[in-house]
Design an enzyme around this catalytic site. Structure first.
Site, short mmCIF file in Angstrom:
data_model
loop_
_atom_site.label_atom_id
_atom_site.label_comp_id
_atom_site.label_asym_id
_atom_site.label_seq_id
_atom_site.Cartn_x
_atom_site.Cartn_y
_atom_site.Cartn_z
N GLU A 1 3.73 50.95 64.08
CA GLU A 1 2.99 49.72 63.80
C GLU A 1 3.72 48.48 64.28
OE1 GLU A 1 -0.13 49.65 62.78
OE2 GLU A 1 -0.03 51.83 62.83
N GLU B 1 12.05 38.65 50.84
CA GLU B 1 11.50 39.77 50.09
C GLU B 1 10.07 40.09 50.53
OE1 GLU B 1 11.24 39.17 45.89
OE2 GLU B 1 9.40 38.00 46.04
N LYS C 1 12.52 21.48 51.14
CA LYS C 1 11.60 22.19 52.01
C LYS C 1 12.35 23.24 52.80
CE LYS C 1 8.11 18.58 52.38
NZ LYS C 1 7.29 17.74 53.29
N GLU D 1 9.32 47.23 62.54
CA GLU D 1 8.18 47.91 61.95
C GLU D 1 6.99 46.96 61.78
OE1 GLU D 1 9.30 51.03 58.89
OE2 GLU D 1 11.03 49.68 58.78
N ARG E 1 13.12 34.68 47.72
CA ARG E 1 12.33 35.53 46.83
C ARG E 1 11.32 34.66 46.08
NH1 ARG E 1 17.00 36.53 42.15
NH2 ARG E 1 16.69 34.52 41.08
N ARG E 2 10.37 35.30 45.44
CA ARG E 2 9.42 34.57 44.62
C ARG E 2 9.66 34.92 43.15
NH1 ARG E 2 5.00 31.72 45.73
NH2 ARG E 2 4.81 32.53 47.86
N ASN E 3 9.75 33.90 42.30
CA ASN E 3 9.93 34.11 40.87
C ASN E 3 8.68 34.76 40.30
OD1 ASN E 3 9.83 33.46 37.92
ND2 ASN E 3 11.81 32.51 38.39
N SER E 4 8.84 35.94 39.71
CA SER E 4 7.68 36.70 39.24
C SER E 4 6.98 36.05 38.05
CB SER E 4 8.12 38.12 38.86
OG SER E 4 9.08 38.08 37.82
N ALA F 1 8.27 44.10 53.99
CA ALA F 1 6.88 44.44 54.34
C ALA F 1 5.94 43.33 53.91
CB ALA F 1 6.48 45.76 53.69
#
Length: 344
Positions: A205, A279, A304, A221, A317-320, A264
């Protein structure tokens, strides 16, 4: 007239019934050819200067081969083979790396990239799209779209099948260049003009556009879009999208440093420094607001994403819980903050 050229190549290609070039194959393109070779070639082809694509005959190919035997044995051998051609021949001479003026010139610059003679961002590709005709790439090579239906009928009447693999301006790279030391699971997903560094693996892919590529070794990938150059040891996860940003002159300029991991379905719109991690599922644009954290996960400042471009050892990363985009570093917040102030 000067005896120096930026690039020179002898090619064999395809023209439509009106004599317009559809594509050109250059087996041995040259970057900065020797003055002696240039002098002999330009004299024989009546070159008048500038960037030119000059058609030549098989008899001229034989004469050029004889002229170059003592100068460049590789080019002489190529011209000996071209003298056997049943297809049109062209010599493309580029005096300076300026905006493109012809289809053979456009194909030569794409070859220079895929032959690893020039890295992405190293060539002026202005005006390339109008000079690349949209053609049918078939089991019999390039076919003008206006002539395709008749060619398909001719094949059927002979009991043959003219298979159409794609309709596009760009062919796949491996029909023109197969770089050494690479693994390509699906070669149709790498366009001519891609720079694929030695040691690169492109999975099924994975996709690499023209004027983009990898320094290698590394694993692809996901998608390497036009203008993106991925550093050694990087891993672009499946489904990720790396999107370039526009700079002066309309060229797409973005780089990914060595040892990066883009997860991914993640994507970037800023250059990354070495050993950066993005992430899975996180897309970062230049204007994305990022919470910069110290080594104790305390907020240092909100800035920014463009202000972090090119910095090494970052984790995005993104804070969940809050959904905020965060950035941590292996370096102390003080060191990073100092670097940012110095950059600004």
């Amino acid at each position: 007239m000067t005896n120096s050229l930026f690039s020179l190549a002898f090619g064999v290609g395809t023209q439509n019934r009106q004599g317009n070039w559809l594509e050109v194959f250059y087996a041995q393109p040259l970057l900065n050819p020797s003055a002696e070779l240039v002098t002999k070639v330009t004299g024989k082809l009546n070159y008048t200067g500038g960037n030119q694509a000059i058609s030549f005959s098989t008899s001229q190919a034989t004469e050029l081969a004889d002229l170059l035997k003592s100068v460049d044995s590789v080019q002489a051998a190529l011209l000996t083979r071209l003298a056997e051609s049943h297809r049109p021949l062209v010599a493309t001479l580029i005096a300076e790396d300026a905006a493109l003026t012809s289809t053979p010139e456009a194909y030569l610059k794409l070859h220079l990239l895929s032959h690893r003679l020039v890295k992405p961002h190293g060539l002026n590709l202005a005006g390339i799209f109008p000079l690349l005709p949209n053609v049918a790439w078939t089991s019999q090579g390039a076919v003008d779209l206006a002539e395709l239906a008749e060619r398909q009928l001719e094949a059927r009447l002979k009991g043959e099948l003219l298979e159409v693999f794609s309709v596009d301006k760009f062919p796949k790279m491996t029909d023109y260049v197969v770089p050494a030391g690479v693994r390509l699971a699906d070669s149709a997903r790498i366009r001519l003009g891609a720079y694929v560094g030695e040691g690169t693996t492109v999975m099924h892919e994975g996709f690499i556009n023209f004027n983009a590529g990898t320094a290698g070794p590394g694993m692809i990938e996901g998608r390497v879009s036009a203008g993106v150059f991925v550093g050694k040891g990087s891993d672009l996860g499946g489904g990720c999208s790396t999107m370039g940003t526009l700079s002066g002159g309309g060229n797409i300029v973005i780089a990914v440093g060595e040892g990066c991991l883009i997860g991914a379905n993640a994507g970037i719109g800023i250059p990354l420094g070495d050993r950066n991690t993005v992430e899975s599922g996180l897309y970062i644009t230049a204007g994305t607001k990022v919470a910069l954290l110290d080594d104790k996960n305390q907020l240092v400042k909100v800035l920014k994403a463009r202000e972090l471009a090119g910095q090494p050892d970052l984790l995005f990363r993104r804070n969940s819980q809050t959904g905020a985009v965060e950035c941590k570093t292996h370096k102390s917040a003080i060191e990073l903050n100092a670097a940012l102030h110095a950059h600004n």
